[in-house]
Write an enzyme that holds these catalytic residues in place. Structure first.
Site, PDB file in Angstrom:
ATOM      1  N   ASP A   1       0.088   2.318   8.473  1.00  0.00           N
ATOM      2  CA  ASP A   1      -0.422   1.537   9.609  1.00  0.00           C
ATOM      3  C   ASP A   1       0.442   1.613  10.878  1.00  0.00           C
ATOM      4  O   ASP A   1      -0.025   1.291  11.957  1.00  0.00           O
ATOM      5  CB  ASP A   1      -0.566   0.058   9.214  1.00  0.00           C
ATOM      6  CG  ASP A   1      -1.528  -0.134   8.055  1.00  0.00           C
ATOM      7  OD1 ASP A   1      -2.378   0.749   7.837  1.00  0.00           O
ATOM      8  OD2 ASP A   1      -1.425  -1.163   7.360  1.00  0.00           O
TER       9      ASP A   1
ATOM     10  N   THR B   1       4.418   2.634   5.443  1.00  0.00           N
ATOM     11  CA  THR B   1       3.005   2.249   5.526  1.00  0.00           C
ATOM     12  C   THR B   1       2.315   3.187   6.503  1.00  0.00           C
ATOM     13  O   THR B   1       2.932   3.594   7.493  1.00  0.00           O
ATOM     14  CB  THR B   1       2.817   0.793   5.999  1.00  0.00           C
ATOM     15  OG1 THR B   1       1.433   0.598   6.376  1.00  0.00           O
ATOM     16  CG2 THR B   1       3.664   0.429   7.206  1.00  0.00           C
TER      17      THR B   1
ATOM     18  N   ARG C   1      -5.195  -1.965   9.205  1.00  0.00           N
ATOM     19  CA  ARG C   1      -5.129  -3.421   9.081  1.00  0.00           C
ATOM     20  C   ARG C   1      -5.331  -4.077  10.446  1.00  0.00           C
ATOM     21  O   ARG C   1      -6.364  -3.837  11.056  1.00  0.00           O
ATOM     22  CB  ARG C   1      -3.803  -3.839   8.441  1.00  0.00           C
ATOM     23  CG  ARG C   1      -3.903  -5.121   7.642  1.00  0.00           C
ATOM     24  CD  ARG C   1      -2.589  -5.455   7.002  1.00  0.00           C
ATOM     25  NE  ARG C   1      -2.345  -4.673   5.814  1.00  0.00           N
ATOM     26  CZ  ARG C   1      -2.793  -4.981   4.600  1.00  0.00           C
ATOM     27  NH1 ARG C   1      -3.498  -6.055   4.424  1.00  0.00           N
ATOM     28  NH2 ARG C   1      -2.519  -4.233   3.567  1.00  0.00           N
TER      29      ARG C   1
ATOM     30  N   GLY D   1       0.840  -1.202   0.000  1.00  0.00           N
ATOM     31  CA  GLY D   1       0.000   0.000   0.000  1.00  0.00           C
ATOM     32  C   GLY D   1       0.873   1.249   0.000  1.00  0.00           C
ATOM     33  O   GLY D   1       1.857   1.309   0.727  1.00  0.00           O
TER      34      GLY D   1
ATOM     35  N   ASP E   1       2.718  -0.397  11.797  1.00  0.00           N
ATOM     36  CA  ASP E   1       2.631  -1.739  12.390  1.00  0.00           C
ATOM     37  C   ASP E   1       3.901  -2.559  12.151  1.00  0.00           C
ATOM     38  O   ASP E   1       3.857  -3.789  12.157  1.00  0.00           O
ATOM     39  CB  ASP E   1       1.419  -2.486  11.798  1.00  0.00           C
ATOM     40  CG  ASP E   1       1.514  -2.641  10.285  1.00  0.00           C
ATOM     41  OD1 ASP E   1       2.384  -1.998   9.654  1.00  0.00           O
ATOM     42  OD2 ASP E   1       0.727  -3.414   9.725  1.00  0.00           O
TER      43      ASP E   1
ATOM     44  N   ARG F   1       0.590  -4.912  -5.296  1.00  0.00           N
ATOM     45  CA  ARG F   1       0.654  -6.083  -4.424  1.00  0.00           C
ATOM     46  C   ARG F   1       0.988  -7.235  -5.364  1.00  0.00           C
ATOM     47  O   ARG F   1       0.399  -7.372  -6.422  1.00  0.00           O
ATOM     48  CB  ARG F   1      -0.675  -6.298  -3.703  1.00  0.00           C
ATOM     49  CG  ARG F   1      -1.096  -5.056  -2.876  1.00  0.00           C
ATOM     50  CD  ARG F   1      -1.889  -5.435  -1.668  1.00  0.00           C
ATOM     51  NE  ARG F   1      -2.447  -4.270  -0.980  1.00  0.00           N
ATOM     52  CZ  ARG F   1      -1.865  -3.626   0.022  1.00  0.00           C
ATOM     53  NH1 ARG F   1      -0.691  -4.022   0.460  1.00  0.00           N
ATOM     54  NH2 ARG F   1      -2.452  -2.596   0.604  1.00  0.00           N
TER      55      ARG F   1
ATOM     56  N   ASP G   1       5.246  -4.914   5.933  1.00  0.00           N
ATOM     57  CA  ASP G   1       5.619  -6.265   6.322  1.00  0.00           C
ATOM     58  C   ASP G   1       5.786  -7.245   5.153  1.00  0.00           C
ATOM     59  O   ASP G   1       6.803  -7.936   5.032  1.00  0.00           O
ATOM     60  CB  ASP G   1       4.479  -6.766   7.208  1.00  0.00           C
ATOM     61  CG  ASP G   1       4.980  -7.636   8.303  1.00  0.00           C
ATOM     62  OD1 ASP G   1       5.837  -7.174   9.059  1.00  0.00           O
ATOM     63  OD2 ASP G   1       4.525  -8.807   8.360  1.00  0.00           O
TER      64      ASP G   1
HETATM   65  O1  F6P Z   1      -1.497  -1.275   4.702  1.00  0.00           O
HETATM   66  C1  F6P Z   1      -2.075  -0.073   4.332  1.00  0.00           C
HETATM   67  C2  F6P Z   1      -3.568  -0.215   4.149  1.00  0.00           C
HETATM   68  O2  F6P Z   1      -4.089   1.042   3.778  1.00  0.00           O
HETATM   69  C3  F6P Z   1      -4.322  -0.775   5.347  1.00  0.00           C
HETATM   70  O3  F6P Z   1      -4.551   0.188   6.338  1.00  0.00           O
HETATM   71  C4  F6P Z   1      -5.564  -1.284   4.685  1.00  0.00           C
HETATM   72  O4  F6P Z   1      -6.138  -2.343   5.425  1.00  0.00           O
HETATM   73  C5  F6P Z   1      -5.066  -1.797   3.355  1.00  0.00           C
HETATM   74  O5  F6P Z   1      -3.836  -1.139   3.110  1.00  0.00           O
HETATM   75  C6  F6P Z   1      -6.000  -1.558   2.195  1.00  0.00           C
HETATM   76  O6  F6P Z   1      -5.434  -2.166   1.077  1.00  0.00           O
HETATM   77  P1  F6P Z   1      -5.933  -1.946  -0.411  1.00  0.00           P
HETATM   78  O7  F6P Z   1      -5.494  -0.580  -0.846  1.00  0.00           O
HETATM   79  O8  F6P Z   1      -5.262  -3.021  -1.173  1.00  0.00           O
HETATM   80  O9  F6P Z   1      -7.423  -2.023  -0.376  1.00  0.00           O
END
Ligand code: F6P
Length: 319
Positions: free
Chosen positions: A127, A125, A171, A11, A129, A72, A103
């Site tokens: 997050d 990120t 997340r 992300g 995390d 991804r 991660d």
């Molecule tokens: O890891 C960053 C994040 O924005 C999380 O907070 C969220 O759960 C996820 O990515 C959303 O992913 P995507 O953009 O693939 O929907």
């Protein structure tokens, strides 16, 4: 070390561009050629790799998202697929790779390291995390975006005497919820690390009403439940006029804050320094305001923890 590459993965997060800029400029300062890998690991597989110049990263420090783009890429777990990526790097004579991401991105970097590519990870990120760092690039900007949203929501909540449930990202981590709840003066924060019964929240709102409170804000981390689910639960215990606000991907966008730009610049520069010293298999971070490095395997073996004292404080301040 004569040639290195940099990519952004997973992300996107505000400040990734500032980190790429720091990698490029620091490396060039020491006479190292830098290549940009477009679209993360996908670009590494597809050989979407281009030489970068000083100007490639000009006018980028203030931009949100990542101009290198991100993807991804679950197929990167396949060793056969990684062989192609490694061949692409070898063909260009690239000896070191900087991976900016979360991660999942670090796991790809760790595998490449085991397979002979010198790799350094930079935590990017929203997050917050990732182990081995107090802060990840993008967290501060996302936090400010959420706080601004909560402030606006509070205006309308107060005008209509409503309860608002604000669903935030993160997340499986509750950092964005906790920090934004604390900064936004929320009545309750729901974090994955501290799951509480929605009845407890309903009781708290009820007590507030009895003391004359007219509106309330509940911040719920997506890792606990959706805002919608929280609203349905709440309805079972209390009859208050409730609205739900899902902040969604707007939390990932926007110009990076000064804090994120500085963090990204420091970590980007440090990543290059480590590669120049022939170090590999490490993630850089900031701990107690000092630059730090942690082996990838140590990052994966420990669990990310929420700041417990801060959680306690948020409860104490929201009575
Ligand atoms: O890891 C960053 C994040 O924005 C999380 O907070 C969220 O759960 C996820 O990515 C959303 O992913 P995507 O953009 O693939 O929907």
């Amino acid at each position: 070390m004569k040639k290195i590459a940099v990519l952004t993965s997973g992300g996107d997060a505000p400040g990734m561009n500032a980190a790429v800029r720091a990698v490029v400029r620091k490396a060039m300062y020491y006479g190292i050629e830098v290549y940009g890998v477009y679209q993360g690991y996908q670009g590494l597989i597809n050989n979407n790799i281009k030489k970068m110049e000083r100007g490639t990263v000009g006018d980028k420090i203030q931009r949100g998202g990542t101009f290198l783009q991100s993807a991804r890429c679950p197929e990167f777990k396949d060793p056969e697929v990684r062989k192609q990526a490694i061949a692409n790097l070898n063909n260009l004579g690239i000896e070191g790779l900087v991976v900016i991401g979360g991660d999942g991105s670090y796991r790809g970097a760790q595998r490449l390291n085991e397979e002979g590519i010198r790799t350094i990870g930079i935590p990017g990120t929203i997050d917050n995390d990732i182990n081995g760092t107090d802060f990840t690039i993008g967290f501060d900007t996302a936090l400010n975006t959420i706080v601004e949203a909560i402030d606006k929501i509070r205006d309308t909540a107060s005008s209509h005497e409503r309860t608002f449930i604000v669903e935030v990202m993160g997340r499986d981590a509750g950092d964005l919820a906790l920090w934004s709840g604390l900064a936004g003066g929320a009545e309750t924060v729901l974090c994955p690390e501290h799951r509480k019964d929605v009845k407890v929240i309903a009781d708290k709102i009820q007590q507030g009403i009895e003391r004359g409170k007219k509106h309330s804000i509940i911040v719920v981390a997506e890792g606990v439940m959706t805002g919608e689910e929280c609203g349905q639960e709440l309805k079972k215990y209390i009859n208050v006029d409730t609205r739900i606000s899902v902040l969604g991907h707007m939390q990932r966008g926007g110009s990076p804050s000064g804090m994120d730009r500085v963090l990204a610049s420091r970590l980007g520069g440090y990543a290059v320094e480590l590669l120049m010293n022939d170090e590999t298999g490490l993630a850089v971070g900031i701990q107690n305001n000092s630059l730090s490095k942690t082996k990838f395997e140590d990052i994966f073996t420990s669990v990310h923890h929420l700041d417990e004292k801060m959680y306690e404080l948020s409860n104490e301040l929201s009575i």
